[in-house]
Scaffold this motif. Structure first.
Motif, PDB file in Angstrom:
ATOM      1  N   ARG A 140       0.808  -1.221   0.000  1.00  0.00           N
ATOM      2  CA  ARG A 140       0.000   0.000   0.000  1.00  0.00           C
ATOM      3  C   ARG A 140       0.846   1.278   0.000  1.00  0.00           C
ATOM      4  O   ARG A 140       0.537   2.226  -0.725  1.00  0.00           O
ATOM      5  CB  ARG A 140      -0.957  -0.011   1.185  1.00  0.00           C
ATOM      6  CG  ARG A 140      -2.173  -0.889   0.931  1.00  0.00           C
ATOM      7  CD  ARG A 140      -3.476  -0.271   1.427  1.00  0.00           C
ATOM      8  NE  ARG A 140      -4.597  -1.028   0.909  1.00  0.00           N
ATOM      9  CZ  ARG A 140      -5.213  -2.005   1.550  1.00  0.00           C
ATOM     10  NH1 ARG A 140      -4.813  -2.366   2.739  1.00  0.00           N
ATOM     11  NH2 ARG A 140      -6.231  -2.638   0.995  1.00  0.00           N
ATOM     12  N   PRO A 141       1.921   1.363   0.817  1.00  0.00           N
ATOM     13  CA  PRO A 141       2.723   2.607   0.772  1.00  0.00           C
ATOM     14  C   PRO A 141       3.448   2.792  -0.553  1.00  0.00           C
ATOM     15  O   PRO A 141       3.877   3.897  -0.873  1.00  0.00           O
ATOM     16  CB  PRO A 141       3.736   2.409   1.914  1.00  0.00           C
ATOM     17  CG  PRO A 141       3.135   1.358   2.788  1.00  0.00           C
ATOM     18  CD  PRO A 141       2.389   0.455   1.881  1.00  0.00           C
ATOM     19  N   LEU A 142       3.576   1.707  -1.328  1.00  0.00           N
ATOM     20  CA  LEU A 142       4.337   1.761  -2.570  1.00  0.00           C
ATOM     21  C   LEU A 142       3.455   1.862  -3.803  1.00  0.00           C
ATOM     22  O   LEU A 142       3.860   2.448  -4.812  1.00  0.00           O
ATOM     23  CB  LEU A 142       5.209   0.503  -2.706  1.00  0.00           C
ATOM     24  CG  LEU A 142       6.196   0.224  -1.570  1.00  0.00           C
ATOM     25  CD1 LEU A 142       6.825  -1.143  -1.745  1.00  0.00           C
ATOM     26  CD2 LEU A 142       7.267   1.304  -1.534  1.00  0.00           C
ATOM     27  N   ALA A 143       2.275   1.263  -3.743  1.00  0.00           N
ATOM     28  CA  ALA A 143       1.456   1.153  -4.951  1.00  0.00           C
ATOM     29  C   ALA A 143       0.038   1.659  -4.772  1.00  0.00           C
ATOM     30  O   ALA A 143      -0.740   1.625  -5.726  1.00  0.00           O
ATOM     31  CB  ALA A 143       1.428  -0.308  -5.411  1.00  0.00           C
ATOM     32  N   SER A 144      -0.327   2.106  -3.605  1.00  0.00           N
ATOM     33  CA  SER A 144      -1.665   2.635  -3.272  1.00  0.00           C
ATOM     34  C   SER A 144      -2.778   1.771  -3.855  1.00  0.00           C
ATOM     35  O   SER A 144      -2.926   0.631  -3.473  1.00  0.00           O
ATOM     36  CB  SER A 144      -1.780   4.100  -3.717  1.00  0.00           C
ATOM     37  OG  SER A 144      -1.603   4.226  -5.113  1.00  0.00           O
ATOM     38  N   ASP A 145      -3.528   2.296  -4.829  1.00  0.00           N
ATOM     39  CA  ASP A 145      -4.704   1.578  -5.311  1.00  0.00           C
ATOM     40  C   ASP A 145      -4.356   0.357  -6.159  1.00  0.00           C
ATOM     41  O   ASP A 145      -5.236  -0.448  -6.477  1.00  0.00           O
ATOM     42  CB  ASP A 145      -5.620   2.522  -6.101  1.00  0.00           C
ATOM     43  CG  ASP A 145      -4.931   3.148  -7.306  1.00  0.00           C
ATOM     44  OD1 ASP A 145      -3.690   3.163  -7.349  1.00  0.00           O
ATOM     45  OD2 ASP A 145      -5.643   3.631  -8.207  1.00  0.00           O
ATOM     46  N   ARG A 146      -3.086   0.189  -6.531  1.00  0.00           N
ATOM     47  CA  ARG A 146      -2.681  -0.997  -7.289  1.00  0.00           C
ATOM     48  C   ARG A 146      -2.212  -2.127  -6.383  1.00  0.00           C
ATOM     49  O   ARG A 146      -1.858  -3.205  -6.859  1.00  0.00           O
ATOM     50  CB  ARG A 146      -1.559  -0.635  -8.268  1.00  0.00           C
ATOM     51  CG  ARG A 146      -1.987   0.297  -9.394  1.00  0.00           C
ATOM     52  CD  ARG A 146      -0.877   0.439 -10.421  1.00  0.00           C
ATOM     53  NE  ARG A 146       0.320   1.024  -9.819  1.00  0.00           N
ATOM     54  CZ  ARG A 146       1.556   0.531  -9.955  1.00  0.00           C
ATOM     55  NH1 ARG A 146       1.753  -0.575 -10.628  1.00  0.00           N
ATOM     56  NH2 ARG A 146       2.578   1.141  -9.393  1.00  0.00           N
ATOM     57  N   ALA A 147      -2.199  -1.883  -5.072  1.00  0.00           N
ATOM     58  CA  ALA A 147      -1.640  -2.861  -4.145  1.00  0.00           C
ATOM     59  C   ALA A 147      -2.334  -4.214  -4.236  1.00  0.00           C
ATOM     60  O   ALA A 147      -1.674  -5.271  -4.271  1.00  0.00           O
ATOM     61  CB  ALA A 147      -1.725  -2.329  -2.713  1.00  0.00           C
ATOM     62  N   THR A 148      -3.658  -4.220  -4.286  1.00  0.00           N
ATOM     63  CA  THR A 148      -4.391  -5.493  -4.308  1.00  0.00           C
ATOM     64  C   THR A 148      -4.082  -6.292  -5.562  1.00  0.00           C
ATOM     65  O   THR A 148      -3.840  -7.507  -5.490  1.00  0.00           O
ATOM     66  CB  THR A 148      -5.907  -5.235  -4.210  1.00  0.00           C
ATOM     67  OG1 THR A 148      -6.189  -4.579  -2.969  1.00  0.00           O
ATOM     68  CG2 THR A 148      -6.683  -6.538  -4.268  1.00  0.00           C
ATOM     69  N   ALA A 149      -4.055  -5.641  -6.705  1.00  0.00           N
ATOM     70  CA  ALA A 149      -3.785  -6.336  -7.963  1.00  0.00           C
ATOM     71  C   ALA A 149      -2.368  -6.897  -7.990  1.00  0.00           C
ATOM     72  O   ALA A 149      -2.139  -8.040  -8.425  1.00  0.00           O
ATOM     73  CB  ALA A 149      -4.007  -5.402  -9.146  1.00  0.00           C
ATOM     74  N   ILE A 150      -1.400  -6.111  -7.531  1.00  0.00           N
ATOM     75  CA  ILE A 150      -0.017  -6.580  -7.516  1.00  0.00           C
ATOM     76  C   ILE A 150       0.139  -7.741  -6.544  1.00  0.00           C
ATOM     77  O   ILE A 150       0.829  -8.728  -6.827  1.00  0.00           O
ATOM     78  CB  ILE A 150       0.948  -5.431  -7.162  1.00  0.00           C
ATOM     79  CG1 ILE A 150       0.900  -4.349  -8.240  1.00  0.00           C
ATOM     80  CG2 ILE A 150       2.380  -5.959  -7.008  1.00  0.00           C
ATOM     81  CD1 ILE A 150       1.698  -3.102  -7.885  1.00  0.00           C
ATOM     82  N   ALA A 151      -0.526  -7.665  -5.382  1.00  0.00           N
ATOM     83  CA  ALA A 151      -0.451  -8.743  -4.391  1.00  0.00           C
ATOM     84  C   ALA A 151      -0.997 -10.042  -4.966  1.00  0.00           C
ATOM     85  O   ALA A 151      -0.422 -11.121  -4.751  1.00  0.00           O
ATOM     86  CB  ALA A 151      -1.217  -8.360  -3.140  1.00  0.00           C
ATOM     87  N   LEU A 152      -2.098  -9.968  -5.686  1.00  0.00           N
ATOM     88  CA  LEU A 152      -2.667 -11.166  -6.301  1.00  0.00           C
ATOM     89  C   LEU A 152      -1.698 -11.781  -7.305  1.00  0.00           C
ATOM     90  O   LEU A 152      -1.551 -13.008  -7.375  1.00  0.00           O
ATOM     91  CB  LEU A 152      -3.994 -10.828  -6.984  1.00  0.00           C
ATOM     92  CG  LEU A 152      -5.176 -10.552  -6.056  1.00  0.00           C
ATOM     93  CD1 LEU A 152      -6.372 -10.058  -6.856  1.00  0.00           C
ATOM     94  CD2 LEU A 152      -5.555 -11.809  -5.273  1.00  0.00           C
ATOM     95  N   THR A 153      -1.025 -10.937  -8.068  1.00  0.00           N
ATOM     96  CA  THR A 153      -0.056 -11.446  -9.041  1.00  0.00           C
ATOM     97  C   THR A 153       1.143 -12.065  -8.347  1.00  0.00           C
ATOM     98  O   THR A 153       1.639 -13.123  -8.760  1.00  0.00           O
ATOM     99  CB  THR A 153       0.405 -10.325  -9.985  1.00  0.00           C
ATOM    100  OG1 THR A 153      -0.730  -9.758 -10.645  1.00  0.00           O
ATOM    101  CG2 THR A 153       1.355 -10.869 -11.042  1.00  0.00           C
ATOM    102  N   LEU A 154       1.628 -11.427  -7.281  1.00  0.00           N
ATOM    103  CA  LEU A 154       2.752 -11.994  -6.537  1.00  0.00           C
ATOM    104  C   LEU A 154       2.383 -13.362  -5.959  1.00  0.00           C
ATOM    105  O   LEU A 154       3.185 -14.305  -6.013  1.00  0.00           O
ATOM    106  CB  LEU A 154       3.175 -11.047  -5.415  1.00  0.00           C
ATOM    107  CG  LEU A 154       3.883  -9.761  -5.840  1.00  0.00           C
ATOM    108  CD1 LEU A 154       4.101  -8.859  -4.628  1.00  0.00           C
ATOM    109  CD2 LEU A 154       5.211 -10.063  -6.526  1.00  0.00           C
ATOM    110  N   GLY A 155       1.183 -13.483  -5.406  1.00  0.00           N
ATOM    111  CA  GLY A 155       0.737 -14.771  -4.888  1.00  0.00           C
ATOM    112  C   GLY A 155       0.685 -15.829  -5.979  1.00  0.00           C
ATOM    113  O   GLY A 155       1.091 -16.978  -5.771  1.00  0.00           O
ATOM    114  N   ALA A 156       0.194 -15.437  -7.141  1.00  0.00           N
ATOM    115  CA  ALA A 156       0.123 -16.374  -8.259  1.00  0.00           C
ATOM    116  C   ALA A 156       1.521 -16.783  -8.728  1.00  0.00           C
ATOM    117  O   ALA A 156       1.756 -17.951  -9.098  1.00  0.00           O
ATOM    118  CB  ALA A 156      -0.658 -15.746  -9.416  1.00  0.00           C
TER     119      ALA A 156
END
Length: 207
Positions: A140-156
């Motif tokens: 969140r401190p790094l990507a704000s509103d993109r945090a959820t999408a990036i997290a999902l990709t990292l998990g995948a």
């Protein structure tokens, strides 16, 4: 009658044997007899302690997840930046205690079992929720509103590397896996530093 105090020792031996046998065969077709033999006890005793092969395997996955959670929790405690927290989660996902042949084989079969066994599906869901929560919190401190999408990709990506390595003929390379995922992260974030944050929201025990 089992000796007093031997139950936790024997259960631990069965859990270790389960991980080794599934890792060796890369299949859930391993039998309780094979597991018990590797653990140095009878199949009747293995059934006495766990009741079924699925319960033995779930105990093995809880053991794997407990080790993983403890490593992530420890790494997050000493991380001072959001970027550091992300790297801690990723590096512990591919540390020597988590990313090795037998564990990778167990993870592959865990996903298979979760398709038909409700207890396995619930355990997998707990792991995925906590992984996603920690990734989003750090992002969140790094990507704000993109945090959820990036997290999902990292998990995948984490899941994908484990699945790919389960079929690879060579020994797992945790450093290469981390580098690959960090390269993706750098492309998404466009930077490599992060602001100071307070350590919180770390992994709890899996169950």
């Amino acid at each position: 009658m089992p000796k007093l105090g031997m139950e936790p020792i024997r259960k631990a031996a069965l859990v270790k044997a389960t991980i080794l046998e599934i890792g060796r065969l890369r299949s859930l077709d391993v039998t309780v007899t094979q597991i018990a033999k590797r653990a140095g006890m009878s199949s009747a005793l293995a059934h006495h302690y766990f009741g079924s092969k699925d319960e033995i395997f779930l105990a093995a996955m809880r053991h794997i997840l407990t080790i993983y959670a403890a490593e992530v929790r420890g790494a997050l405690m000493i991380s001072k930046t959001a970027r550091g927290r992300l790297e801690a989660i990723l590096r512990m996902s591919f540390s020597a205690r988590n990313f090795y042949g037998e564990s990778i084989g167990a993870w592959l079969n865990f996903y298979v079992l979760a398709q038909t066994a409700p207890k396995a599906a619930r355990l997998l869901a707990v792991y995925q929720r906590r992984l996603n929560s920690n990734l989003v919190h750090a992002l969140r401190p790094l990507a704000s509103d993109r945090a959820t999408a990036i997290a999902l990709t990292l998990g995948a990506l984490i899941d994908g590397v484990y699945l790919r390595e389960a079929l690879a003929p060579k020994a797992p390379d945790g450093d290469a896996a981390v580098t690959m995922i960090l390269n993706y992260l750098d492309l998404e974030l466009g930077r490599t530093s992060a602001p100071m944050i307070s350590p919180s929201n770390s992994f709890g025990a899996p169950l």
